[in-house]
Scaffold this motif. Sequence first.
Motif, PDB file in Angstrom:
ATOM      1  N   GLY B 232       0.805  -1.282  -0.003  1.00  0.00           N
ATOM      2  CA  GLY B 232      -0.107   0.161  -0.143  1.00  0.00           C
ATOM      3  C   GLY B 232       0.716   1.192   0.111  1.00  0.00           C
ATOM      4  O   GLY B 232       0.326   2.434   0.140  1.00  0.00           O
ATOM      5  N   CYS B 233       2.106   1.146  -0.097  1.00  0.00           N
ATOM      6  CA  CYS B 233       3.014   2.341  -0.238  1.00  0.00           C
ATOM      7  C   CYS B 233       4.393   1.978  -0.660  1.00  0.00           C
ATOM      8  O   CYS B 233       4.397   0.447  -0.608  1.00  0.00           O
ATOM      9  N   LEU B 234       5.175   2.666  -1.382  1.00  0.00           N
ATOM     10  CA  LEU B 234       6.513   2.355  -2.022  1.00  0.00           C
ATOM     11  C   LEU B 234       7.232   1.550  -0.952  1.00  0.00           C
ATOM     12  O   LEU B 234       8.090   0.671  -1.207  1.00  0.00           O
ATOM     13  N   ALA B 235       7.320   2.042   0.314  1.00  0.00           N
ATOM     14  CA  ALA B 235       8.098   1.391   1.409  1.00  0.00           C
ATOM     15  C   ALA B 235       7.739  -0.156   1.469  1.00  0.00           C
ATOM     16  O   ALA B 235       8.697  -1.045   1.995  1.00  0.00           O
ATOM     17  N   ASP B 236       6.602  -0.513   1.160  1.00  0.00           N
ATOM     18  CA  ASP B 236       6.064  -1.779   1.487  1.00  0.00           C
ATOM     19  C   ASP B 236       6.324  -2.695   0.045  1.00  0.00           C
ATOM     20  O   ASP B 236       5.713  -4.089  -0.046  1.00  0.00           O
ATOM     21  N   ALA B 237       6.820  -2.095  -0.787  1.00  0.00           N
ATOM     22  CA  ALA B 237       6.736  -2.640  -2.168  1.00  0.00           C
ATOM     23  C   ALA B 237       7.519  -3.862  -2.395  1.00  0.00           C
ATOM     24  O   ALA B 237       8.747  -3.785  -1.775  1.00  0.00           O
ATOM     25  N   SER B 238       7.281  -4.970  -3.189  1.00  0.00           N
ATOM     26  CA  SER B 238       8.107  -6.102  -3.490  1.00  0.00           C
ATOM     27  C   SER B 238       8.835  -6.695  -2.560  1.00  0.00           C
ATOM     28  O   SER B 238      10.021  -7.063  -2.336  1.00  0.00           O
ATOM     29  N   ASP B 239       7.960  -6.632  -1.308  1.00  0.00           N
ATOM     30  CA  ASP B 239       8.392  -7.571   0.068  1.00  0.00           C
ATOM     31  C   ASP B 239       8.323  -8.828   0.095  1.00  0.00           C
ATOM     32  O   ASP B 239       7.567  -9.215  -0.838  1.00  0.00           O
ATOM     33  N   GLU B 240       8.411  -9.459   0.986  1.00  0.00           N
ATOM     34  CA  GLU B 240       8.361 -11.043   1.380  1.00  0.00           C
ATOM     35  C   GLU B 240       6.910 -11.228   1.283  1.00  0.00           C
ATOM     36  O   GLU B 240       6.520 -12.291   0.741  1.00  0.00           O
ATOM     37  N   ALA B 241       6.052 -10.534   1.992  1.00  0.00           N
ATOM     38  CA  ALA B 241       4.681 -10.737   2.230  1.00  0.00           C
ATOM     39  C   ALA B 241       3.966 -10.875   0.897  1.00  0.00           C
ATOM     40  O   ALA B 241       3.329 -11.829   0.399  1.00  0.00           O
ATOM     41  N   GLN B 242       4.247  -9.834  -0.114  1.00  0.00           N
ATOM     42  CA  GLN B 242       3.832  -9.750  -1.495  1.00  0.00           C
ATOM     43  C   GLN B 242       4.200 -10.938  -2.309  1.00  0.00           C
ATOM     44  O   GLN B 242       3.289 -11.505  -2.797  1.00  0.00           O
ATOM     45  N   PHE B 243       5.418 -11.605  -2.270  1.00  0.00           N
ATOM     46  CA  PHE B 243       6.047 -12.562  -3.000  1.00  0.00           C
ATOM     47  C   PHE B 243       5.648 -13.791  -2.451  1.00  0.00           C
ATOM     48  O   PHE B 243       5.349 -14.839  -3.333  1.00  0.00           O
ATOM     49  N   ALA B 244       5.430 -14.078  -1.130  1.00  0.00           N
ATOM     50  CA  ALA B 244       4.831 -15.110  -0.816  1.00  0.00           C
ATOM     51  C   ALA B 244       3.434 -15.383  -1.118  1.00  0.00           C
ATOM     52  O   ALA B 244       3.264 -16.577  -1.573  1.00  0.00           O
TER      53      ALA B 244
END
Lengths: 432, 432
Positions: B232-244
Amino acid sequence: MSNSASQNQLALAKAGVVSEAMQAVAKAESRPAEYIREELAAGRIVIPCNIRHSSLEPIGIGRRLKTKINANIGTSSLSSCIEQELHKLAYAVKFGADTVMDLSTGGNLTATRLEIIRHSSVPIGTVPVYELACRNDETEIDFSKESILKLIQAQAEQGVDYMTIHAGIRPEQIPLAAKRKLRIVSRGGALIARHMSKNNCDNPFYDCFDEILEICAKYDVTLSLGDGMRPGCLADASDEAQFAELAELGRLGRRCREANVQVMIEGPGHIPMHEIEMNMRRQQELCDDAPFYILGPVVIDCAPGYDHITSAIGAAMGAWHGAAMLCYVTPMEHIGLPEAEDVRDGVIAYKIAAHAADIAKNIPGAQSRDDRISEARADFDWEQQFDLALDPEKAREMRKRALRHQENPAPQAQFCTMCGPKLCSMRVSKEL
Amino acid sequence: MSNSASQNQLALAKAGVVSEAMQAVAKAESRPAEYIREELAAGRIVIPCNIRHSSLEPIGIGRRLKTKINANIGTSSLSSCIEQELHKLAYAVKFGADTVMDLSTGGNLTATRLEIIRHSSVPIGTVPVYELACRNDETEIDFSKESILKLIQAQAEQGVDYMTIHAGIRPEQIPLAAKRKLRIVSRGGALIARHMSKNNCDNPFYDCFDEILEICAKYDVTLSLGDGMRPGCLADASDEAQFAELAELGRLGRRCREANVQVMIEGPGHIPMHEIEMNMRRQQELCDDAPFYILGPVVIDCAPGYDHITSAIGAAMGAWHGAAMLCYVTPMEHIGLPEAEDVRDGVIAYKIAAHAADIAKNIPGAQSRDDRISEARADFDWEQQFDLALDPEKAREMRKRALRHQENPAPQAQFCTMCGPKLCSMRVSKEL
């Protein structure tokens, strides 16, 4: 700050001197002053600052600095009023324009320009060939060396910080342009090409380029080498005419730096997305990494009324891949002269493009504003969100509009009208 | 066209049968029908077409076809009126939405949905978990298997063409989301995550996924696997949660295709420009090239009021690099529920993004509209320019505004008010 005639930034940088202007740029960019001096000496950064522009706060333009944006204003023969132009100037600067170009072609050009420079803290650019064209009737523009130099001298004395000079368009490029769907869409380029064709001569700005450089070095006017051959539609993009001129601009750029004249290179125009990176690389190679100042580019031709958006896409990608300054395009592009609200729409679209590129380029600190607004979102701190917005007034107006149908509108409510309180993901995920 | 229960597109395609819907898509895309069938059988194209949606004109969604765009409409608890939603539907389709999602969460959901489907020639999507959440009070959503299946069955019977099901969010991802600035911004994702956390259980949609697939196969409802963990923001982009979650969506996608259920994968969200291509490639690898349906992505967080622009930049790049459908974002994003004019702004911004991508991807014929409008520009044929514009009404209005200060406005004049007749590059370069 004020400058004296001895304060030619490029000469100082080459001599190892860090000027006040370089220090100001270093501070604004959070870089060492020595870094700014080195990049300026190498021609990879320019600081447009005419020694006569006393109200100026200098900025640096280069692809390793924050991306800058320019807003064009100016009268036309159909609409000219100095007050209106000063209003557009104030509006453009308020919403974040880093430089402003006065492209006036109607009314009293000298008086308009003087007022704009006097009221501006940002660098002011011009396109001298417009004044040349406006002084005479359509078919008989006086392209004599005397006329050109006198005009450039007068504008330099007024305090113009940078000038677009279309010296790179040459006779051998004209047959290349004749193959195009839209031939030449640059106003300056078209006027000079017509002059060369009719008189079977070379480009008059090219012919007196050394004399132009003398004037520019004296007042520290930065040259912005105009792209008379920029493509005006996708069908004409990245063609021979465009790149033949770009190579010429690279050669002229070397002459500028040798003569202690700071120089930028102007670029397209209309370019499809998949050719933007190639265009940026080509400029860096042909022009020794001189700052690239691009117009858009728009990435599709079929959205008149929305060209601030079609071009913000291209501008963001262009800046990411190396453009140093973005000339805005307003919703009025291809339709008519922009008014104040169009200026606002154009400036904000370009602030977005520039900021997106700075984040993609990893410019130090670029993302901190985004991180702070995201934290304000998590906290339902609406006032803080508005304060950090690129256009706080617009965001506030829209929030008011969203709340207008509610019986007890609570502007600081812990949800927005998009989801309402029950389905607010931010509220729900706080409970995790 | 009408379908019978035996007309499950994926089953037909696997059996080597070219359906009417495949033929219609082949015609619209100027591709051989056999190509459409093969790609559909392989899961790289979907044709959302519920057998009960009789007014539907089928479209194909896949990254080798023209990029499609979706417009979200729907009531909220703060504003609900069926007439208004039908107006938004008509507006969205008029300006070019290829599909419309009914995200209603207020008023009579069943009646609203039925009216929208009845009036729509484009595929209609829904997010069933919203209805589940709206039926009960905030803290006690009935996530029982019976409740979920009954709801999906009812929506399938109504004729919903595709449904967003957040089956990929799993308990082990929740600690990954807890590290984020904005945790979970997907409404469905947040509600399911809260349910899993409170009850120490797995995702109820995951638990009854096979039964969901049975219903969807029967009515030929396409599944759109929702990204509850989208950043929901750039700081959270492409992180573990998203890719899991994305990896889980890839596994679920395989189960869909095995059960003869067409499937798309949903994607982010907020992603900086330099990570967009990587995100598209990752999805193609993890999800066997199933059509990627992305929301934006917005490329900066700090422009509330202009997120149709911040996200059009990301959407254009996303589609170029492989997204098949773009979910629009309106200027109201992050502020409130869009009204009709916001729908228009969002749709046009996304038509621009999709068209720019189709040109960059070299989709056959994509640039012909641009070439024709450019020819109309060269000919000063204003009417033709307006007719070819993505938003003819807007372009006409703006031209009228540009001409309003002229004494004898001539809408067909051989110049625009931007340059006036004397400095019109198009006129001048005709003389070359």
